[in-house]
Design a protein around this motif. Structure first.
Motif, PDB file in Angstrom:
ATOM      1  N   GLY A  11     -79.551  -1.309 -91.091  1.00 28.66           N
ATOM      2  CA  GLY A  11     -78.386  -2.100 -90.712  1.00 28.66           C
ATOM      3  C   GLY A  11     -78.711  -3.336 -89.896  1.00 28.66           C
ATOM      4  N   TRP A  12     -80.004  -3.631 -89.711  1.00 30.68           N
ATOM      5  CA  TRP A  12     -80.417  -4.804 -88.959  1.00 30.68           C
ATOM      6  C   TRP A  12     -80.937  -5.866 -89.930  1.00 30.68           C
ATOM      7  CZ3 TRP A  12     -80.282  -4.836 -83.503  1.00 30.68           C
ATOM      8  CH2 TRP A  12     -79.987  -3.609 -82.899  1.00 30.68           C
ATOM      9  N   ARG A  13     -80.895  -7.111 -89.502  1.00 30.85           N
ATOM     10  CA  ARG A  13     -81.496  -8.193 -90.274  1.00 30.85           C
ATOM     11  C   ARG A  13     -82.554  -8.882 -89.429  1.00 30.85           C
ATOM     12  NH1 ARG A  13     -76.654 -11.816 -91.871  1.00 30.85           N
ATOM     13  NH2 ARG A  13     -75.516  -9.858 -91.688  1.00 30.85           N
ATOM     14  N   SER A  14     -83.527  -9.459 -90.085  1.00 26.01           N
ATOM     15  CA  SER A  14     -84.558 -10.201 -89.377  1.00 26.01           C
ATOM     16  C   SER A  14     -83.963 -11.458 -88.762  1.00 26.01           C
ATOM     17  CB  SER A  14     -85.674 -10.578 -90.351  1.00 26.01           C
ATOM     18  OG  SER A  14     -86.507 -11.568 -89.778  1.00 26.01           O
ATOM     19  N   ALA A  15     -84.426 -11.782 -87.565  1.00 27.32           N
ATOM     20  CA  ALA A  15     -83.952 -13.017 -86.933  1.00 27.32           C
ATOM     21  C   ALA A  15     -84.344 -14.246 -87.745  1.00 27.32           C
ATOM     22  CB  ALA A  15     -84.510 -13.127 -85.513  1.00 27.32           C
ATOM     23  N   GLY A  16     -85.369 -14.118 -88.601  1.00 27.65           N
ATOM     24  CA  GLY A  16     -85.735 -15.235 -89.454  1.00 27.65           C
ATOM     25  C   GLY A  16     -84.580 -15.685 -90.329  1.00 27.65           C
ATOM     26  N   GLU A  17     -83.701 -14.749 -90.724  1.00 29.32           N
ATOM     27  CA  GLU A  17     -82.523 -15.103 -91.511  1.00 29.32           C
ATOM     28  C   GLU A  17     -81.556 -15.970 -90.713  1.00 29.32           C
ATOM     29  OE1 GLU A  17     -80.592 -11.766 -93.417  1.00 29.32           O
ATOM     30  OE2 GLU A  17     -82.480 -10.655 -93.437  1.00 29.32           O
ATOM     31  N   MET A  18     -81.603 -15.833 -89.394  1.00 30.21           N
ATOM     32  CA  MET A  18     -80.688 -16.589 -88.543  1.00 30.21           C
ATOM     33  C   MET A  18     -81.092 -18.053 -88.440  1.00 30.21           C
ATOM     34  SD  MET A  18     -78.524 -14.298 -87.503  1.00 30.21           S
ATOM     35  CE  MET A  18     -77.752 -15.066 -86.087  1.00 30.21           C
ATOM     36  N   LEU A  19     -82.283 -18.371 -88.874  1.00 24.83           N
ATOM     37  CA  LEU A  19     -82.740 -19.757 -88.808  1.00 24.83           C
ATOM     38  C   LEU A  19     -82.433 -20.518 -90.091  1.00 24.83           C
ATOM     39  CD1 LEU A  19     -84.244 -18.459 -86.398  1.00 24.83           C
ATOM     40  CD2 LEU A  19     -86.195 -19.880 -86.959  1.00 24.83           C
TER      41      LEU A  19
END
Length: 262
Positions: free
Chosen positions: A45-53
Motif C-alpha cells: 500500500g506504499w509508493r516510492s517517493a520517486g513517484e512523487m517527483l
C-alpha cells in the motif's frame, strides 16, 4: 567518506527511533503521525517517493491535498508541501541532533502514503542507509547500511545532499510548475519545519538548541527564513518570514509561527 560495509544485527536507526519515541511521549502520538512506527515498513500500500517527483505523482498528491483541506490549488499545494517537507526532514534532523546518525532521505529509500483524509501523509523507510561519524562505535561492528563520514560538517553535507539536492529541490521544482507559488514561500516551510523539529525533539540547554538549529538551517540553506529565540522553559520561539497560506482556508488558520500574527 567511505562505501557501505557489511551486515550484522545491529540497527543503526535504533537511537533515532528512540529519540522520536521520546518526542512522542512528550508531545503526544500526533507528533509522530506522519511517520511509520519504527520508521520502517514491509506492508503493501506504499509508493516510492520517486513517484512523487514526477508530474503525475505531484498532480495526484496535490489533488488529494485540495480535497483534504477544501482549498484553492495554490493554498493546497503550500500546505501539502509544508506537510511533506516536515515529515521528510524530521528523521534526518532528529538523527543529527540526538545521535549524529542521519538516515538518508533520498527518494529511493523513502516510501509514501497519502489520502484526502487525516492523516494526509505518512512516510516510511525501506533499505535505509545511515550516515555516521567515523568515531561512532557502530563502525566497529561492520553493520550493513552505513555511510561513514569524517566529521560533523561532512555529516551535515550528506544530510543536505540526500534531503535537499536529491529530494526536496526536484520535488519543489515540479510543485512550482503546477502551482503558482514562489520558491521562497515553499522553502520557508522547510525552514520552519526544521526549526520546529529541533525545538520539539532535541532535549538540551536552550542556548545549545538555538545554536544547533542555526547550524542545521545554515547547512540546509534556510537560515534566513525564520527568526529564532530561546523560549523560557525550553525549546524555541519560531517566527516565519513567509506564510504557508493556511489563513486562506475556508476555516482560516493562523499558525503559531506565522509572520502575519498580530
Amino acid at each position: 567518506m567511505t562505501a557501505l560495509i557489511s551486515p550484522t544485527a545491529v540497527d543503526p536507526l535504533a537511537p533515532v527511533v528512540a529519540t522520536l519515541a521520546q518526542m512522542g511521549l512528550r508531545h503526544g502520538k500526533e507528533s509522530l503521525q506522519g511517520l511509520s512506527t519504527g520508521l520502517l515498513t514491509h506492508t503493501p500500500g506504499w509508493r516510492s517517493a520517486g513517484e512523487m517527483l514526477t508530474p503525475g505523482g505531484v498532480r495526484e498528491w496535490l489533488a488529494a491535498a485540495a480535497t483534504r483541506w477544501d482549498a484553492q490549488p495554490h493554498a493546497a499545494a503550500a500546505l501539502a508541501w509544508k506537510c511533506y517537507s516536515y515529515w521528510l526532514a524530521l528523521p534526518a534532523v532528529i538523527g543529527f541532533t540526538g545521535s549524529r546518525r542521519v538516515p538518508l532521505m533520498t527518494p529511493d529509500h523513502v516510501l509514501v502514503r497519502f489520502s484526502d483524509r487525516q492523516p494526509f501523509l505518512t512516510l516510511a523507510l525501506r533499505r535505509p542507509v545511515t550516515a555516521v561519524l567515523a568515531t561512532d562505535p557502530i563502525v566497529a561492528t561492520e553493520t550493513h547500511g552505513l555511510l561513514i563520514v569524517e566529521d560533523e560538517d561532512e555529516l551535515l553535507g550528506v544530510m543536505r545532499r540526500s534531503l535537499v539536492d536529491a529530494h526536496l529541490d526536484p520535488m519543489l521544482d515540479e510543485v512550482r510548475k503546477q502551482a503558482r507559488l514562489g520558491r521562497r514561500t515553499l522553502w520557508g516551510s522547510v525552514a520552519s519545519g526544521v526549526a520546529y523539529a529541533i525545538s520539539r525533539g532535541y532535549v538540551a540547554p536552550a542556548p545549545t538548541v538555538l545554536s544547533t538549529a542555526h547550524r542545521v538551517l545554515s547547512a540546509l540553506g534556510a537560515d534566513d527564513l525564520v527568526d529564532l529565540s530561546e523560549r523560557e522553559g525550553g525549546g524555541l520561539d519560531i517566527k516565519r518570514r513567509t506564510c504557508c497560506l493556511a489563513f486562506t482556508l475556508p476555516t482560516p488558520k493562523v499558525c503559531s509561527t506565522c509572520c502575519i500574527r498580530p
